[in-house]
Design a protein around this motif. Structure first.
Motif, mmCIF file in Angstrom:
data_model
loop_
_atom_site.group_PDB
_atom_site.id
_atom_site.type_symbol
_atom_site.label_atom_id
_atom_site.label_comp_id
_atom_site.label_asym_id
_atom_site.label_seq_id
_atom_site.Cartn_x
_atom_site.Cartn_y
_atom_site.Cartn_z
ATOM 1 N N ARG A 29 37.998 -41.243 24.128
ATOM 2 C CA ARG A 29 38.646 -42.075 23.111
ATOM 3 C C ARG A 29 40.147 -42.101 23.361
ATOM 4 O O ARG A 29 40.757 -41.080 23.620
ATOM 5 N N TYR A 30 40.706 -43.286 23.247
ATOM 6 C CA TYR A 30 42.152 -43.468 23.383
ATOM 7 C C TYR A 30 42.819 -43.280 22.032
ATOM 8 O O TYR A 30 42.330 -43.777 21.018
ATOM 9 N N LEU A 31 43.911 -42.552 22.001
ATOM 10 C CA LEU A 31 44.719 -42.380 20.798
ATOM 11 C C LEU A 31 46.003 -43.165 21.018
ATOM 12 O O LEU A 31 46.841 -42.787 21.828
ATOM 13 N N SER A 54 38.138 -28.204 21.501
ATOM 14 C CA SER A 54 36.905 -27.924 20.760
ATOM 15 C C SER A 54 35.867 -27.431 21.778
ATOM 16 O O SER A 54 36.201 -27.213 22.945
ATOM 17 N N ASP A 55 34.639 -27.270 21.353
ATOM 18 C CA ASP A 55 33.598 -26.789 22.265
ATOM 19 C C ASP A 55 33.412 -27.708 23.468
ATOM 20 O O ASP A 55 33.237 -27.238 24.584
ATOM 21 N N LYS A 56 33.454 -29.022 23.235
ATOM 22 C CA LYS A 56 33.128 -29.977 24.297
ATOM 23 C C LYS A 56 34.284 -30.882 24.717
ATOM 24 O O LYS A 56 34.164 -31.603 25.701
ATOM 25 N N TYR A 57 35.388 -30.844 23.967
ATOM 26 C CA TYR A 57 36.459 -31.810 24.206
ATOM 27 C C TYR A 57 37.830 -31.141 24.198
ATOM 28 O O TYR A 57 38.020 -30.090 23.595
ATOM 29 N N TYR A 58 38.781 -31.794 24.838
ATOM 30 C CA TYR A 58 40.179 -31.384 24.756
ATOM 31 C C TYR A 58 41.036 -32.629 24.626
ATOM 32 O O TYR A 58 40.586 -33.744 24.907
ATOM 33 N N LEU A 59 42.266 -32.442 24.168
ATOM 34 C CA LEU A 59 43.185 -33.556 23.989
ATOM 35 C C LEU A 59 44.184 -33.584 25.140
ATOM 36 O O LEU A 59 44.752 -32.556 25.506
ATOM 37 N N ASP A 60 44.369 -34.750 25.700
ATOM 38 C CA ASP A 60 45.366 -34.979 26.746
ATOM 39 C C ASP A 60 46.422 -35.891 26.125
ATOM 40 O O ASP A 60 46.256 -37.112 26.105
ATOM 41 N N ASN A 85 51.049 -41.332 22.797
ATOM 42 C CA ASN A 85 49.640 -41.691 22.958
ATOM 43 C C ASN A 85 48.892 -40.548 23.633
ATOM 44 O O ASN A 85 49.474 -39.523 23.949
ATOM 45 N N GLY A 86 47.603 -40.743 23.833
ATOM 46 C CA GLY A 86 46.806 -39.725 24.505
ATOM 47 C C GLY A 86 45.334 -40.068 24.505
ATOM 48 O O GLY A 86 44.938 -41.171 24.115
#
Length: 77
Positions: free
Chosen positions: A43-45, A17-23, A30-31
């Motif tokens: 945030r933890y997924l 997104s504009d300010k975030y990415y998913l690891d 998980n991620g």
């Protein structure tokens, strides 16, 4: 229209997104939501992301971070 995310492999492919990415680590189930500017986790997924009411909470939180996704409910009939 929001993209349906059916599993960890799908989530790993979501564009930043504009300010975030998913690891995301699909093999671990998980991620993290990561802040682009600071490089810190926001945030933890967990492994529970796709189960029970967690899929609704996860969808809402990911949308708040700017990701146009809907998490599938693995408990659905």
């Amino acid at each position: 229209m929001a993209k349906l995310i059916k599993g960890w492999a799908d989530l790993a492919k979501v564009e930043p997104s504009d300010k975030y990415y998913l690891d995301i680590t699909p093999e671990n189930g998980n991620g993290w939501v990561m802040n682009k500017e600071t490089g810190k986790s926001e945030r933890y997924l967990s492994t529970h992301t796709f189960y029970g009411l967690n899929h609704e909470i996860s969808t809402k939180k990911l949308q708040e971070y700017g990701f146009d996704v809907v998490i599938e409910n693995w408990d659905a009939d």
